[in-house]
Design a protein around this motif. Structure first.
Motif, PDB file in Angstrom:
ATOM      1  N   ASN A 924      27.547  27.108 -11.775  1.00 45.27           N
ATOM      2  CA  ASN A 924      26.959  25.935 -11.080  1.00 45.27           C
ATOM      3  C   ASN A 924      25.846  25.274 -11.897  1.00 45.27           C
ATOM      4  O   ASN A 924      24.837  24.838 -11.356  1.00 45.27           O
ATOM      5  N   ASP A 925      25.985  25.220 -13.223  1.00 47.03           N
ATOM      6  CA  ASP A 925      24.997  24.607 -14.094  1.00 47.03           C
ATOM      7  C   ASP A 925      25.410  23.171 -14.391  1.00 47.03           C
ATOM      8  O   ASP A 925      26.598  22.848 -14.432  1.00 47.03           O
ATOM      9  N   ASP A 926      24.397  22.272 -14.620  1.00 45.99           N
ATOM     10  CA  ASP A 926      24.706  20.872 -14.899  1.00 45.99           C
ATOM     11  C   ASP A 926      25.530  20.715 -16.162  1.00 45.99           C
ATOM     12  O   ASP A 926      26.245  19.715 -16.333  1.00 45.99           O
ATOM     13  N   PHE A 927      25.339  21.628 -17.099  1.00 46.14           N
ATOM     14  CA  PHE A 927      26.066  21.546 -18.358  1.00 46.14           C
ATOM     15  C   PHE A 927      27.235  22.526 -18.406  1.00 46.14           C
ATOM     16  O   PHE A 927      28.249  22.250 -19.035  1.00 46.14           O
ATOM     17  N   LEU A 928      27.070  23.701 -17.762  1.00 44.77           N
ATOM     18  CA  LEU A 928      28.143  24.695 -17.747  1.00 44.77           C
ATOM     19  C   LEU A 928      28.529  24.944 -16.294  1.00 44.77           C
ATOM     20  O   LEU A 928      27.778  25.534 -15.520  1.00 44.77           O
ATOM     21  N   LYS A 929      29.676  24.477 -15.912  1.00 46.53           N
ATOM     22  CA  LYS A 929      30.153  24.628 -14.540  1.00 46.53           C
ATOM     23  C   LYS A 929      31.293  25.653 -14.490  1.00 46.53           C
ATOM     24  O   LYS A 929      32.116  25.625 -13.612  1.00 46.53           O
ATOM     25  N   SER A 930      31.352  26.542 -15.494  1.00 48.95           N
ATOM     26  CA  SER A 930      32.472  27.481 -15.628  1.00 48.95           C
ATOM     27  C   SER A 930      32.448  28.518 -14.509  1.00 48.95           C
ATOM     28  O   SER A 930      31.413  28.830 -13.915  1.00 48.95           O
ATOM     29  N   THR A 931      33.622  29.100 -14.243  1.00 49.76           N
ATOM     30  CA  THR A 931      33.783  30.255 -13.324  1.00 49.76           C
ATOM     31  C   THR A 931      34.226  31.470 -14.152  1.00 49.76           C
ATOM     32  O   THR A 931      35.201  31.387 -14.919  1.00 49.76           O
TER      33      THR A 931
END
Length: 940
Positions: A924-931
Motif C-alpha cells: 500500500n505504498d504510493d510508489f510500491l503497491k505490490s502484493t
C-alpha cells in the motif's frame, strides 16, 4: 475706371381693363364649384389650347401654400388636358359660407384658351374661362328660372355662385335675393378676402324659387365669379338632370344686343327647347325679341323666353345679362351669350372632350362666312352652311355645324380662324349617355385699348434711356394703330420704341386703335422723363492689405442719393466712405449708383488690394538653457525677403531660424521684417527668456535576467533645481523599480526625466538588456528499492551553457541531463543550469530509497530466544501495509495494519501447532503497491 450704364424699365402689364375682345388670354382666375358626388363630380380637367405660339403654363393656388404648383408646356396649335381629379378636395370650393383658399391662378407665356370641365358622364359641364373679361368689381348673378335641382343627391345638388379675390385687401359685398347658407336673403354680407381666397354662396333649397337670380356682388378690387346649377331637370325634360355652370362677366362687359342660336334639345320629340333668361341691371329696361317688345324689366328682374329652337335677335334698351339654357337631347347646360357690338374673335381654340356629338354654333358679320378655316382647312366651315340672322337687316350670318370625329377626334385640337371678320363661336357637346356641355369661346366685350409706357411717375424715364410705348388691345386682330406725341412724334406701330430719349420728350402720348368696320378708340399715357444724374468716383491706386481706402463720390445733381455695392457683401448709402484695414477679400469693383428723380447713373472704381506678407513669429513654449531656439514665420506670399535681428548681434535672412545650445546671452527681443515683391511689408517681434535647465546623472545599466528580483534603478538631478522626476520605459515604474520579467526579453531604453519648477525639462536614457532565464525541471520525485538504480529525468527550456547535478553521490555523471542514480538512502538531487547569457536556474528531485524486503520462511516460537518471532524489519518503511497469515484451511491466524508487532506464532494467546502457514502482504505504498505472498513453516 468710369462705367456708364443705361437703366431700362420693362413693364410686364396684365391689365384688368376690358380691352381684350376674345376669351383668349395669358392670365386666368377661376374657382371651381362643388358638384354633388352622388350624381358624379369626377373626373375634372383643365383643358388648354394654344394658338400660333407655344406656351409655358403654370397653375397655382396663391392662398394655399400646400398646393404644389403645376407647370406644363404645350406646342403651338395644340390642345392639352390636365387631370385635376387627384386634387379635387383642394379644387372644389366647399363648404359654403366660409373663407377658403381654393382660388386657381393660371399664367401662360402666350395667348391660350382655357376651360374647366366637370367630366362625369352623368353630370358634366364646361366652364369657359374668360381671362381678364371675367374680372370686375360689380356683378349681377344670372340664373335659369325654369328647372329645379334634383332632390335625390347626397350631398344635395343646389344652385349658387363662387367668388375668388385677385388681390390682397379685397372687400366684397354680397346682397342675395334669397337666403343662402348662413345668411338671410336681401341682407348685405361683407367679406374681407386676400389674393386667391374664395367664398361659396349656396341657395338653401332646390326649387327655382330658391335660386339667387338678380343677386348683386360688388368689391373694391377685381374679383371673378363662377355660377353653378347642379343636376337641374324635371318638367318637360322628364327624368333627365344635368349640371349647368359658367364663369360670368361683370356689368362693364355686358351689352344691349345679342343673338341666340338654338341647341339640340329634342327629347321628348319636339320638347323641350332652349330657353333664354334676360337679367336687367337698370330700371325701365325694355327688351325686344326679333323686333317685338316682350317685356320691361326693373333692376334685378329676370325674364324667361322659350325659344322653340328658333334664332332670336335680342335688343335691350339698357345693358342686360343674357343666359342661354341649351344642350343635347334632354341633357342641358347653360352659357352667357356675348354682346354683339364690336366684340368677337378672329381666332378661337377649343378641345373635343369625347367622341360624343360635337356641334359648333357660329355668328359672323355678313361677308365673313367665306373666310373660315378649321385647323387650316377652308372646306369644313364654308359659306354654304351659313344663313342670315332674321331681323338684323342682313348684317349677321349664322351656322350650326356638326364636327365628325374624322375632322376632330376626342382630345383633338380645334383652331377656327376668320381672315376678315371677328366672329362668335359656341360648342354643344355630348349626348344622352354622356350628358351635355355648353360654352362660348369668343370675346364678350366691346373693343377697347389701353396705352402705357416704361416711363411713368413711379418709374420715370431718364435722358439717354430707351422709351417703350405700348398699346394693349389683347388678342384682337386686324387693328391699325396711330401714335402721336411731343416734338411731332408719330408712329403706326402698336408698340413703338424710341431710343436715346431726352427730357424735352416728356408729355402725353396718344394711341389711336382702329378696328375696321367697328370703331376707333384712343388711349393716352403720360411719359415722365427726368435728367439723369452724373457721378464720379475718385481714382484709387493699389494698396496693401491692412491699409485704408477712401471712396469719394462727386455729382452735379442736387439732392442725389448714393448707393455703394462692392465685394464681400459691401453696401453703403453714404456719399463718401472709408474702408479701414482693408483685406484682399474686399478687392474688386465698387459700384456707385447715384439716384435723382428716379434716374440712375453708375460709376465703378476698381480697388486693387495687394496681399500683405505675414511676419507672425512663432517659437518654443519654453526656452531652456542648452536647448535649441527655433523661431518660425508662416508667410505664404512669395517671393519675399526676410530680415531678422536680435540679442547678441543676431541677424538672419532666412524665413525660419534655429540657434542651438542656447545660453542666457540669447535672452531678449527678436525682430522680423518681411517684404514681398509687391512692395508690401510686415513686421513682428518675439521675446525670448532663457531659463536654467536641469542636469541629470544617470549611470549605465547592466543586463538582467527574467527571473531576477525587482531592483531599484537610481538617477538624480545634480544642480539642486526644485522639480519632479519620473522614470519611464518597459518594466519600470515612475519611482525606478525595475521588473525584468515585466519588461520582457530584449533591448530596452530606460528614461529618467526631470521637470524643473520653471518648466524646463532634462532627461537621460540608458540602455539595458533582459535575457531569458532558462526553465529547469529536475523531473518527478521517485522511489526505489535499496541497491537499485533510476534515471534522473532532467529537462531544460532554453540553451544552457553548463549543467550540474549536486550532490554527485552515486551518480553516473553530474553534467548530463539524465544521469543514473544509485543512492543507498533517500537523497535530494539539485539540477543547476547556467545560460550562455549568464542567467541561471535550478530545480530539485527526491529519490526515496526503500529497504529491500526479506521475508523468513520459518521460525520457532519455543522461547529459546532464537527465532522466536517472525521478523520482517523492512516493513517499518511501509506504515500503510497490511499483513495476513492463514492456516491451510484459510483461517486467518494473524493480521495487522503496519507491521509494528511481529507475529509470535500464537492465535489469541495460544500457541499454534507446527504446520505450514501462508501469508499475504500488501505494501500500500504510493510508489510500491505490490502484493507479497508465500508460505512460512512454524516449528518448535
Amino acid at each position: 475706371m468710369k462705367i456708364k450704364t443705361l437703366v431700362f424699365y420693362t413693364i410686364l402689364f396684365f391689365c384688368t381693363s376690358n380691352i381684350i375682345n376674345a376669351q383668349t388670354d395669358t392670365a386666368f382666375w377661376f374657382v371651381a364649384p362643388e358638384v354633388t358626388s352622388s350624381h358624379g363630380d369626377r373626373p375634372i380637367y383643365l383643358r388648354f389650347t394654344t394658338l400660333n405660339q407655344p406656351a409655358n403654363i403654370t397653375i397655382t393656388q396663391p392662398a394655399n401654400a400646400s398646393f404644389a404648383p403645376i407647370s406644363i408646356t404645350i406646342p403651338s396649335n395644340t390642345s392639352l388636358s390636365y387631370d385635376l381629379t387627384p386634387r379635387i378636395d383642394a379644387i372644389e370650393n366647399k363648404p359654403a359660407n366660409q373663407i377658403l383658399n381654393f382660388g386657381l391662378y393660371i399664367r401662360s407665356s402666350a395667348f391660350i384658351t382655357a376651360y374647366y370641365e366637370a367630366a362625369s358622364v352623368n353630370n358634366p359641364e364646361i366652364f369657359a374661362l374668360k381671362g381678364r373679361n371675367a374680372l370686375g368689381t360689380s356683378f349681377f348673378i344670372p340664373t335659369q328660372t325654369l328647372l329645379n335641382n334634383s332632390l335625390s343627391n347626397n350631398p344635395a345638388s343646389l344652385s349658387g355662385f363662387e367668388i375668388v379675390a385677385t388681390e390682397d385687401g379685397t372687400t366684397v359685398t354680397i346682397t342675395p335675393t334669397q337666403s343662402i347658407v348662413g345668411n338671410a336673403g336681401n341682407t348685405p354680407i361683407t367679406l374681407n378676402l386676400n389674393k386667391g381666397q374664395t367664398y361659396s354662396a349656396i341657395a338653401l333649397g332646390n326649387l327655382v324659387a330658391n335660386h339667387l337670380t338678380g343677386s348683386t356682388v360688388t368689391s373694391n378690387k377685381p374679383i371673378a365669379i363662377t355660377i353653378k346649377d347642379d343636376s337641374i331637370g324635371g318638367g318637360s325634360f322628364g327624368s333627365c338632370s344635368d349640371l349647368a355652370g359658367e364663369q360670368i362677366v361683370p356689368i362693364t362687359v355686358i351689352g344691349t344686343k345679342y343673338i341666340s342660336l338654338p341647341g339640340y334639345l329634342n327629347v321628348p320629340t319636339g320638347r323641350p327647347t332652349d330657353n333664354i333668361f334676360i337679367l336687367a341691371t337698370e330700371d325701365n329696361t325694355t327688351v325686344h325679341f326679333n323686333n317685338n317688345l316682350v317685356t320691361t324689366l326693373n333692376k334685378g328682374q329676370t325674364f324667361m323666353q322659350n325659344s322653340f329652337n328658333d334664332v332670336f335677335y335680342i335688343e335691350a334698351s339698357k345693358p342686360v345679362y343674357v343666359l342661354h339654357l341649351s344642350g343635347f337631347g334632354c341633357e342641358v347646360g347653360h352659357a352667357l351669350l356675348p354682346q354683339l357690338e364690336c366684340s368677337g374673335s378672329r381666332t378661337v381654340g377649343f378641345t373635343r372632350s369625347l367622341i360624343s356629338p360635337l356641334y359648333v354654333n357660329i355668328l359672323v358679320p355678313n361677308g365673313g362666312e367665306t373666310d373660315f378655316t378649321f385647323n387650316g382647312d377652308a372646306t369644313i366651315i364654308n359659306a354654304t352652311q351659313f344663313s342670315t340672322v332674321p331681323f338684323t337687316n342682313g348684317i349677321w350670318k349664322y351656322a350650326r355645324i356638326q364636327l365628325s370625329t374624322s375632322q376632330i377626334d376626342a382630345g383633338g385640337t380645334a383652331i377656327v380662324k376668320n381672315s376678315s371678320k371677328d366672329f362668335h363661336l359656341s360648342i354643344i357637346h355630348g349626348d344622352a349617355a354622356t350628358g351635355g356641355r355648353y360654352g362660348y369661346f369668343s370675346g364678350f366685350n366691346k373693343f377697347d385699348a389701353v396705352s402705357f409706357s416704361n416711363a411713368t411717375n413711379n418709374n420715370p424715364g431718364c435722358n439717354g434711356d430707351t422709351l417703350k410705348l405700348f398699346c394693349d388691345v389683347g388678342a384682337a386682330e386686324g387693328i391699325t394703330f396711330s401714335w402721336t406725341g411731343p416734338n411731332g412724334f408719330i408712329s403706326s406701330l402698336q408698340n413703338p420704341v424710341i431710343p436715346n430719349i431726352q427730357t424735352n420728350m416728356f408729355g402725353t402720348y396718344t394711341a389711336v386703335a382702329t378696328k375696321i368696320g367697328c370703331t376707333t378708340v384712343s388711349a393716352n399715357t403720360s411719359v415722365i422723363i427726368n435728367t439723369k444724374p452724373t457721378a464720379f468716383v475718385n481714382t484709387i491706386n493699389p494698396v496693401c492689405a491692412g491699409e485704408t481706402v477712401n471712396l469719394l463720390a462727386t455729382t452735379t445733381s442736387v439732392g442725389a442719393t448714393f448707393s455703394w455695392t462692392g465685394p464681400n457683401g459691401y453696401v453703403s448709402n453714404n456719399q463718401n466712405n472709408t474702408l479701414n484695414n482693408i483685406s484682399t477679400l474686399s478687392a474688386g469693383n465698387y459700384i456707385l449708383q447715384t439716384s435723382s428723380g428716379g434716374c440712375i447713373d453708375l460709376d465703378t472704381i476698381v480697388v486693387a488690394v495687394k496681399p500683405k506678407p505675414s511676419a507672425q513669429i512663432t517659437g518654443n513654449l519654453l526656452f531652456c538653457k542648452f536647448s535649441n531656439l527655433s523661431l518660425n514665420n508662416n508667410n505664404t506670399i512669395l517671393p519675399a525677403s526676410y530680415n531678422w535681428g536680435g540679442p547678441n548681434n543676431f541677424t538672419s535672412t532666412q524665413q525660419n531660424v534655429n540657434i542651438t545650445n542656447i545660453d542666457f546671452i540669447h535672452s531678449g527681443k527678436y525682430y522680423l521684417l518681411v517684404t514681398g515683391n509687391n512692395g508690401c511689408s510686415a513686421i513682428d517681434s518675439f521675446i525670448v527668456n532663457v531659463l536654467e535647465s536641469p542636469v541629470i546623472n544617470f549611470d549605465a545599466l547592466g543586463s538582467f535576467c527574467t527571473a531576477d528580483t525587482v531592483v531599484q534603478i537610481n538617477a538624480f538631478e545634480t544642480t539642486g533645481l526644485a522639480g519632479n522626476s519620473v522614470f519611464t520605459g518597459n518594466g519600470i515604474n515612475a519611482t525606478g523599480l525595475f521588473n525584468a520579467a515585466n519588461a520582457g526579453v530584449g533591448n530596452h531604453l530606460i528614461k529618467f526625466a526631470f521637470t524643473a519648477n520653471n518648466g524646463c525639462v532634462a532627461f537621460k536614457e540608458q540602455p539595458t538588456q533582459v535575457f531569458e532565464t532558462p526553465i529547469v525541471n529536475a523531473g518527478a520525485d521517485k522511489t526505489i528499492i535499496q541497491n537499485s538504480s533510476t534515471i534522473l529525468n532532467g529537462n531544460i527550456v532554453g540553451t544552457p551553457a553548463s549543467i550540474l547535478w549536486t550532490p554527485n553521490y552515486l551518480l553516473s555523471f553530474d553534467t548530463v541531463l539524465n544521469p543514473i542514480a544509485t543512492p543507498q538512502q533517500t537523497t535530494t538531487y539539485k539540477l543547476t543550469v547556467i545560460s550562455s547569457d549568464g542567467c541561471f536556474a535550478n530545480d530539485d528531485v527526491e529519490i526515496k530509497v526503500l529497504p529491500k524486503i526479506e521475508i523468513p520462511n520459518a521460525f520457532s516460537p519455543n522461547g529459546d530466544g532464537t527465532n522466536d518471532i517472525w521478523e520482517i524489519p523492512a516493513l517499518t518503511a511501509f506504515p500503510k501495509c497490511t499483513v495476513q497469515v492463514f492456516d491451510r484451511n484459510g483461517r486467518t491466524v494473524y493480521s495487522s495494519r503496519g507491521y509494528t508487532t511481529n507475529w509470535d506464532g500464537k492465535l489469541n494467546g495460544k500457541n499454534l501447532p507446527v504446520a505450514i502457514y501462508y501469508y499475504m502482504i500488501q505494501l500500500n505504498d504510493d510508489f510500491l503497491k505490490s502484493t507479497l505472498s508465500g508460505s512460512i513453516t512454524l516449528i518448535k
